[in-house]
Design an enzyme around this catalytic site. Structure first.
Site, PDB file in Angstrom:
ATOM      1  N   GLY A  15       0.841  -1.203   0.000  1.00 15.98           N
ATOM      2  CA  GLY A  15       0.000   0.000   0.000  1.00 15.98           C
ATOM      3  C   GLY A  15       0.873   1.250   0.000  1.00 15.98           C
ATOM      4  N   ARG A  76       1.149  -5.336  -5.116  1.00 17.69           N
ATOM      5  CA  ARG A  76       1.321  -6.507  -4.239  1.00 17.69           C
ATOM      6  C   ARG A  76       1.445  -7.693  -5.190  1.00 17.69           C
ATOM      7  NH1 ARG A  76      -2.957  -3.695  -1.126  1.00 17.69           N
ATOM      8  NH2 ARG A  76      -1.981  -2.923   0.764  1.00 17.69           N
ATOM      9  N   ASP A 107       5.043  -4.472   6.300  1.00 17.97           N
ATOM     10  CA  ASP A 107       5.562  -5.770   6.749  1.00 17.97           C
ATOM     11  C   ASP A 107       5.486  -6.863   5.682  1.00 17.97           C
ATOM     12  OD1 ASP A 107       2.837  -5.811   6.965  1.00 17.97           O
ATOM     13  OD2 ASP A 107       2.772  -6.558   9.031  1.00 17.97           O
ATOM     14  N   THR A 130       4.076   3.000   5.450  1.00 15.72           N
ATOM     15  CA  THR A 130       2.666   2.628   5.542  1.00 15.72           C
ATOM     16  C   THR A 130       1.981   3.654   6.430  1.00 15.72           C
ATOM     17  OG1 THR A 130       1.071   1.091   6.536  1.00 15.72           O
ATOM     18  CG2 THR A 130       3.316   0.939   7.338  1.00 15.72           C
ATOM     19  N   ASP A 132      -0.367   3.006   8.371  1.00 19.51           N
ATOM     20  CA  ASP A 132      -0.929   2.335   9.551  1.00 19.51           C
ATOM     21  C   ASP A 132      -0.051   2.414  10.805  1.00 19.51           C
ATOM     22  OD1 ASP A 132      -3.132   1.652   8.122  1.00 19.51           O
ATOM     23  OD2 ASP A 132      -2.476  -0.387   7.675  1.00 19.51           O
ATOM     24  N   ASP A 134       2.070   0.368  11.863  1.00 22.68           N
ATOM     25  CA  ASP A 134       2.034  -0.910  12.585  1.00 22.68           C
ATOM     26  C   ASP A 134       3.331  -1.703  12.420  1.00 22.68           C
ATOM     27  OD1 ASP A 134       1.637  -1.330   9.912  1.00 22.68           O
ATOM     28  OD2 ASP A 134       0.015  -2.782  10.150  1.00 22.68           O
ATOM     29  N   ARG A 176      -6.338  -1.653   9.194  1.00 21.80           N
ATOM     30  CA  ARG A 176      -6.893  -3.012   9.087  1.00 21.80           C
ATOM     31  C   ARG A 176      -6.626  -3.797  10.364  1.00 21.80           C
ATOM     32  NH1 ARG A 176      -5.039  -5.513   3.676  1.00 21.80           N
ATOM     33  NH2 ARG A 176      -3.193  -4.475   4.470  1.00 21.80           N
TER      34      ARG A 176
HETATM   35  O1  F6P Z   1      -1.996   1.121   3.763  1.00 17.39           O
HETATM   36  C1  F6P Z   1      -2.527   0.229   4.722  1.00 17.39           C
HETATM   37  C2  F6P Z   1      -3.968   0.141   4.564  1.00 17.39           C
HETATM   38  O2  F6P Z   1      -4.360   1.454   4.561  1.00 17.39           O
HETATM   39  C3  F6P Z   1      -4.856  -0.596   5.546  1.00 17.39           C
HETATM   40  O3  F6P Z   1      -5.206   0.098   6.695  1.00 17.39           O
HETATM   41  C4  F6P Z   1      -6.041  -0.929   4.691  1.00 17.39           C
HETATM   42  O4  F6P Z   1      -6.821  -1.939   5.185  1.00 17.39           O
HETATM   43  C5  F6P Z   1      -5.380  -1.300   3.427  1.00 17.39           C
HETATM   44  O5  F6P Z   1      -4.259  -0.452   3.326  1.00 17.39           O
HETATM   45  C6  F6P Z   1      -6.209  -1.253   2.197  1.00 17.39           C
HETATM   46  O6  F6P Z   1      -5.360  -1.314   1.094  1.00 17.39           O
HETATM   47  P1  F6P Z   1      -5.755  -1.753  -0.373  1.00 17.39           P
HETATM   48  O7  F6P Z   1      -7.037  -1.099  -0.705  1.00 17.39           O
HETATM   49  O8  F6P Z   1      -4.607  -1.263  -1.194  1.00 17.39           O
HETATM   50  O9  F6P Z   1      -5.841  -3.237  -0.356  1.00 17.39           O
END
Ligand code: F6P
Length: 328
Positions: A15, A76, A107, A130, A132, A134, A176
């Protein structure tokens, strides 16, 4: 500095987050400073498998420090999870003469780096990117500060309309698996309740608290909910639940979504990106591998990549306490 590596590559993966461009710029400029060739890899591991490379000079990263997103694109890659995919990626790096890799990502991206390193002994250094926050081994990941400000400003705007109509708003923010964005924006934007994955205090408690604030004279309220909260209800179901139990409230839902991942990075994120990029290059050309660079007590530090993946950044209990007191 004894230079063990003469050609490196940089990529963004997973992300995206604000500050990734500033980190690319920093890596490329630091490489140029140390007279090290630098290659940009498009679309993370997928671009590595497809040999989607571009040479990068100090001038190729002009005018990107303030831009959101990533000029190298992100992805990804499912193919990189296979042995065959990683073999193709290794062949491409070898053919190009690349001797070390800077991975800007979260991660999942670091896990790919650790596996790749264990199979091919290929030097990898991680920069945590990121929103997040995390990732263990850094107080701040790239993009987190920008996302906090983006979400907080959005909630401020929601507060204006909530207050005009005496409404209760449920605002879902990203996260998430982690409640860092929810907890900090909740406190920063003055939320009545904050629901995060790390603490499930139960729906009854939330209801009680909303009733109490109503009795105390509040006519509108904001509840901030992290995407991954563990109440067992999604944000729409939460809104329905409260409306059923508190018919005096008109309830609305706002899901902030991916707008939190975009936008121009804050000064904090740009400075962080610049510092981490320089350290990542210095470590690589010094022959180091399998570490993530991060920030601790405002110092740039390195953490073993596996530790960064497995460790847990814990939520700030003090902030939970402050949030509770603020709802008085
Ligand atoms: O970048 C992390 C994050 O924002 C999470 O909090 C979220 O669930 C996820 O990405 C969603 O990413 P994508 O829509 O790219 O799968």
């Amino acid at each position: 500095m004894g230079q063990k590596v003469k050609k490196i590559a940089v990529m963004t993966s997973g992300g995206d987050s604000p500050g990734m461009n500033a980190a690319i710029r920093s890596v490329v400029r630091a490489a140029a400073y140390y007279r090290t060739e630098c290659i940009g890899i498009y679309r993370g591991y997928q671009g590595m498998i497809e040999g989607d490379f571009t040479p990068m000079s100090a001038r190729s990263v002009n005018n990107i420090i303030h831009k959101g997103g990533t000029i190298l694109k992100s992805a990804r890659s499912k193919e990189f999870m296979t042995k065959e995919g990683r073999a193709k990626a290794y062949e491409n790096l070898k053919e190009e003469g690349i001797e070390g890799l800077v991975i800007i990502g979260g991660d999942g991206s670091f896990t790919g780096g650790v596996v790749f390193n264990s199979e091919y002994n290929f030097p990898v250094i991680g920069i945590p990117g990121t929103i997040d926050n995390d990732i263990y081994g850094t107080s701040h990941t790239l993009g987190y500060d920008t996302a906090l400000n983006t979400a907080m400003e959005a909630i401020d705007k929601i507060r204006d309309t909530a207050s005009s109509h005496n409404r209760l708003f449920f605002v879902e923010v990203m996260g998430r698996d982690a409640g860092f964005i929810a907890l900090n924006t909740g406190v920063g934007a003055g939320a009545e309740e904050i629901l995060i994955p790390e603490e499930d205090l139960g729906l009854e408690r939330m209801l009680e608290s909303l009733k109490k604030s109503r009795r105390s004279g509040k006519s509108s309220s904001i509840v901030v909910v992290a995407e991954g909260d563990k109440s067992g209800k999604n944000v729409y179901q939460l809104a329905d639940y409260v409306e059923e139990n508190m018919p005096e409230y008109e309830v609305r839902v706002s899901v902030l979504g991916h707008m939190q991942r975009g936008g121009s990075p804050t000064c904090f994120d740009r400075v962080l990106a610049s510092r981490l990029g320089v350290r990542a290059v210095e470590l690589l050309i010094d022959g180091k591998s399998n570490v993530m660079v991060g920030l601790k007590d405002n110092e740039v530090v390195s953490t073993d990549l596996e530790k960064a993946i497995k460790g847990q950044n814990s939520i700030d209990k003090e902030l939970l306490r402050v949030s509770d007191i603020m709802t008085t």
